[in-house]
Design an enzyme around this catalytic site. Structure first.
Site, PDB file in Angstrom:
ATOM      1  N   GLU A   1       0.859  -1.109  -0.028  1.00 28.76           N
ATOM      2  CA  GLU A   1       0.104   0.589  -0.010  1.00 28.76           C
ATOM      3  C   GLU A   1       0.706   1.102   0.001  1.00 28.76           C
ATOM      4  O   GLU A   1       0.410   2.563  -0.489  1.00 28.76           O
ATOM      5  CB  GLU A   1      -1.162   0.240   1.528  1.00 28.76           C
ATOM      6  CG  GLU A   1      -2.320  -0.822   1.025  1.00 28.76           C
ATOM      7  CD  GLU A   1      -2.751  -1.410   2.541  1.00 28.76           C
ATOM      8  OE1 GLU A   1      -1.905  -1.271   3.572  1.00 28.76           O
ATOM      9  OE2 GLU A   1      -4.026  -1.688   2.778  1.00 28.76           O
TER      10      GLU A   1
ATOM     11  N   GLU B   1      -3.616 -10.062   4.040  1.00 32.84           N
ATOM     12  CA  GLU B   1      -3.589 -10.062   5.329  1.00 32.84           C
ATOM     13  C   GLU B   1      -4.957 -10.628   5.713  1.00 32.84           C
ATOM     14  O   GLU B   1      -5.345 -10.967   6.637  1.00 32.84           O
ATOM     15  CB  GLU B   1      -4.251  -8.048   5.699  1.00 32.84           C
ATOM     16  CG  GLU B   1      -3.584  -7.348   5.143  1.00 32.84           C
ATOM     17  CD  GLU B   1      -3.107  -6.642   4.140  1.00 32.84           C
ATOM     18  OE1 GLU B   1      -3.145  -7.516   3.331  1.00 32.84           O
ATOM     19  OE2 GLU B   1      -2.566  -5.911   3.895  1.00 32.84           O
TER      20      GLU B   1
HETATM   21  N1  COA Z   1       4.471  -6.852  11.919  1.00 40.92           N
HETATM   22  C1  COA Z   1       5.167  -7.137  13.154  1.00 40.92           C
HETATM   23  N2  COA Z   1       6.734  -7.913  12.707  1.00 40.92           N
HETATM   24  C2  COA Z   1       6.831  -8.418  11.491  1.00 40.92           C
HETATM   25  C3  COA Z   1       6.300  -8.259  10.288  1.00 40.92           C
HETATM   26  C4  COA Z   1       4.577  -7.110  10.847  1.00 40.92           C
HETATM   27  N3  COA Z   1       3.674  -7.032   9.391  1.00 40.92           N
HETATM   28  N4  COA Z   1       6.846  -9.128   9.502  1.00 40.92           N
HETATM   29  C5  COA Z   1       7.949  -9.332   9.975  1.00 40.92           C
HETATM   30  N5  COA Z   1       8.073  -8.940  11.300  1.00 40.92           N
HETATM   31  C6  COA Z   1       8.685  -9.274  12.161  1.00 40.92           C
HETATM   32  C7  COA Z   1       8.824 -11.093  12.507  1.00 40.92           C
HETATM   33  O1  COA Z   1       8.450 -10.926  13.760  1.00 40.92           O
HETATM   34  C8  COA Z   1      10.216 -10.773  13.373  1.00 40.92           C
HETATM   35  O2  COA Z   1      10.881 -10.833  14.517  1.00 40.92           O
HETATM   36  P1  COA Z   1      11.360 -11.091  15.636  1.00 40.92           P
HETATM   37  O3  COA Z   1      12.889 -11.382  15.110  1.00 40.92           O
HETATM   38  O4  COA Z   1      11.427 -10.820  16.972  1.00 40.92           O
HETATM   39  O5  COA Z   1      10.763 -12.530  15.818  1.00 40.92           O
HETATM   40  C9  COA Z   1      11.037 -10.126  12.146  1.00 40.92           C
HETATM   41  O6  COA Z   1       9.865  -8.930  11.935  1.00 40.92           O
HETATM   42  C10 COA Z   1      11.766 -10.866  10.974  1.00 40.92           C
HETATM   43  O7  COA Z   1      10.668 -11.742  10.538  1.00 40.92           O
HETATM   44  P2  COA Z   1      11.053 -13.046  10.204  1.00 40.92           P
HETATM   45  O8  COA Z   1       9.422 -13.375   9.871  1.00 40.92           O
HETATM   46  O9  COA Z   1      11.438 -13.764  11.014  1.00 40.92           O
HETATM   47  O10 COA Z   1      11.214 -12.825   8.756  1.00 40.92           O
HETATM   48  P3  COA Z   1      11.609 -13.927   7.335  1.00 40.92           P
HETATM   49  O11 COA Z   1      12.656 -13.506   6.164  1.00 40.92           O
HETATM   50  O12 COA Z   1      11.724 -15.589   7.849  1.00 40.92           O
HETATM   51  O13 COA Z   1       9.987 -13.710   6.677  1.00 40.92           O
HETATM   52  C11 COA Z   1       8.133 -12.185   5.468  1.00 40.92           C
HETATM   53  C12 COA Z   1       9.341 -12.317   6.028  1.00 40.92           C
HETATM   54  C13 COA Z   1       8.310 -11.305   5.818  1.00 40.92           C
HETATM   55  C14 COA Z   1       7.563 -13.967   5.151  1.00 40.92           C
HETATM   56  C15 COA Z   1       7.226 -12.785   7.065  1.00 40.92           C
HETATM   57  O14 COA Z   1       8.025 -12.166   7.758  1.00 40.92           O
HETATM   58  C16 COA Z   1       5.687 -12.491   7.075  1.00 40.92           C
HETATM   59  O15 COA Z   1       5.197 -13.061   6.481  1.00 40.92           O
HETATM   60  N6  COA Z   1       5.530 -11.386   7.988  1.00 40.92           N
HETATM   61  C17 COA Z   1       4.324 -10.636   8.122  1.00 40.92           C
HETATM   62  C18 COA Z   1       3.633  -9.563   6.872  1.00 40.92           C
HETATM   63  C19 COA Z   1       2.072  -9.524   6.610  1.00 40.92           C
HETATM   64  O16 COA Z   1       1.536 -10.868   6.995  1.00 40.92           O
HETATM   65  N7  COA Z   1       2.274  -8.373   6.405  1.00 40.92           N
HETATM   66  C20 COA Z   1       0.849  -8.009   5.853  1.00 40.92           C
HETATM   67  C21 COA Z   1       0.785  -7.265   7.827  1.00 40.92           C
HETATM   68  S1  COA Z   1      -1.447  -6.273   8.164  1.00 40.92           S
END
Ligand code: COA
Length: 260
Positions: free
Chosen positions: A118, A138
């Site tokens: 977004e 989402e």
């Molecule tokens: N909100 C809060 N924290 C988030 C986040 C989010 N949207 N996306 C990632 N983080 C945090 C993780 O919790 C992690 O924190 P930690 O190290 O304290 O555990 C850190 O960022 C690293 O993320 P991680 O998941 O370990 O990295 P990855 O490379 O394995 O995976 C993604 C990357 C983007 C695939 C995965 O983080 C993800 O799916 N994030 C959510 C995306 C999402 O749903 N966004 C829409 C939100 S409304």
């Protein structure tokens, strides 16, 4: 001596005529908190008023562009506060970003997901690195893409692409996103910032006022900010007329204006 203020998680640095706006929360993949959304809004206000900034490059520090809204932050909100503050404040900040008078280039050198996409949608030009992923996850969390992911994203990316990402949960590669017009260009990993700087120089070489007015006109045609654009254009014409000088002179002299 008091502690120094904590660094903002939304940086603004100006070099030459380029404003570099950067999300700086790499340990959380630049997930946006309510405070960051507020800071983003303030940065937009600042950029609007700085005549030394001719073009803005938006990027995220670390391996992600932005992984969306901070899930921990919004999941603690009451349903009322979610709609009233989280969604509305995000709209205000993202609207300000999309409506900046200066062109905005997004450097997608890491994933752009949910609120991150977004955010990227607010840009006038998007450059993605070949390894990144783009999506709207989402509904998989039981929530909607509420920072204009069903509105501006539809206007700018097309309803069918948004349906695929937001309703079906499809995640696009950079190449797929290019084919669908979601990004404007794909470059090799590590090349997006240099590519954005080259595009920025191209913008800087063009007529500044014409560029600003053209961006506003395109935004109006797209339904992005029609009312403000019309009144800004009309207001500029009225302000350039001798009528204003006479009206102000009369006000200051406490006399009736003479428009004859
Ligand atoms: N909100 C809060 N924290 C988030 C986040 C989010 N949207 N996306 C990632 N983080 C945090 C993780 O919790 C992690 O924190 P930690 O190290 O304290 O555990 C850190 O960022 C690293 O993320 P991680 O998941 O370990 O990295 P990855 O490379 O394995 O995976 C993604 C990357 C983007 C695939 C995965 O983080 C993800 O799916 N994030 C959510 C995306 C999402 O749903 N966004 C829409 C939100 S409304």
């Amino acid at each position: 001596m008091s502690d120094p203020a904590p660094p903002s998680l939304i940086d603004l640095r100006v070099e030459g005529a380029i404003g570099y706006l950067r999300l700086n929360r790499p340990d959380k993949l630049n997930a946006l908190t309510a405070e960051m959304v507020g800071d983003l809004h303030h940065r937009c206000y600042e950029i609007e008023r700085r005549d030394d900034i001719r073009v803005v490059i938006l990027s995220g520090e670390g391996k992600a562009f932005c992984a969306g809204g901070d899930i921990e932050a919004w999941s603690d909100e009451s349903p009322e506060a979610f709609g009233r503050h989280w969604v509305r404040d995000g709209h205000a900040a993202f609207d300000a970003l999309a409506r900046l008078r200066q062109p905005l280039i997004a450097v997608l050198d890491g994933h752009a997901l949910g609120g991150g996409l977004e955010l990227a949608a607010c840009a006038d030009y998007r450059i993605a690195e070949s390894h990144i992923k783009i999506g709207q996850p989402e509904t998989g969390l039981g929530i909607i893409p509420g920072w204009s992911g069903t509105q501006r994203a539809v206007r700018r990316f097309g309803a069918q692409n948004v349906r695929q990402m937001a309703v079906m949960g499809v995640v696009f590669t950079a190449e797929q996103a290019l084919g669908k017009g979601i990004v404007d260009r794909v470059v090799e990993q590590g090349q997006a910032m240099a590519a954005a700087q080259a595009v920025a120089q191209q913008v800087i070489a063009r007529g500044p006022r014409a560029t600003e007015l053209t961006k506003m006109a395109v935004n109006a045609a797209e339904g992005e900010e029609t009312e403000r654009v019309i009144e800004a254009f009309v207001g500029s014409i009225a302000a350039a007329s001798p009528e204003l000088a006479e009206g102000l002179a009369a006000f200051r002299a406490k006399r009736k204006p003479d428009f004859s």
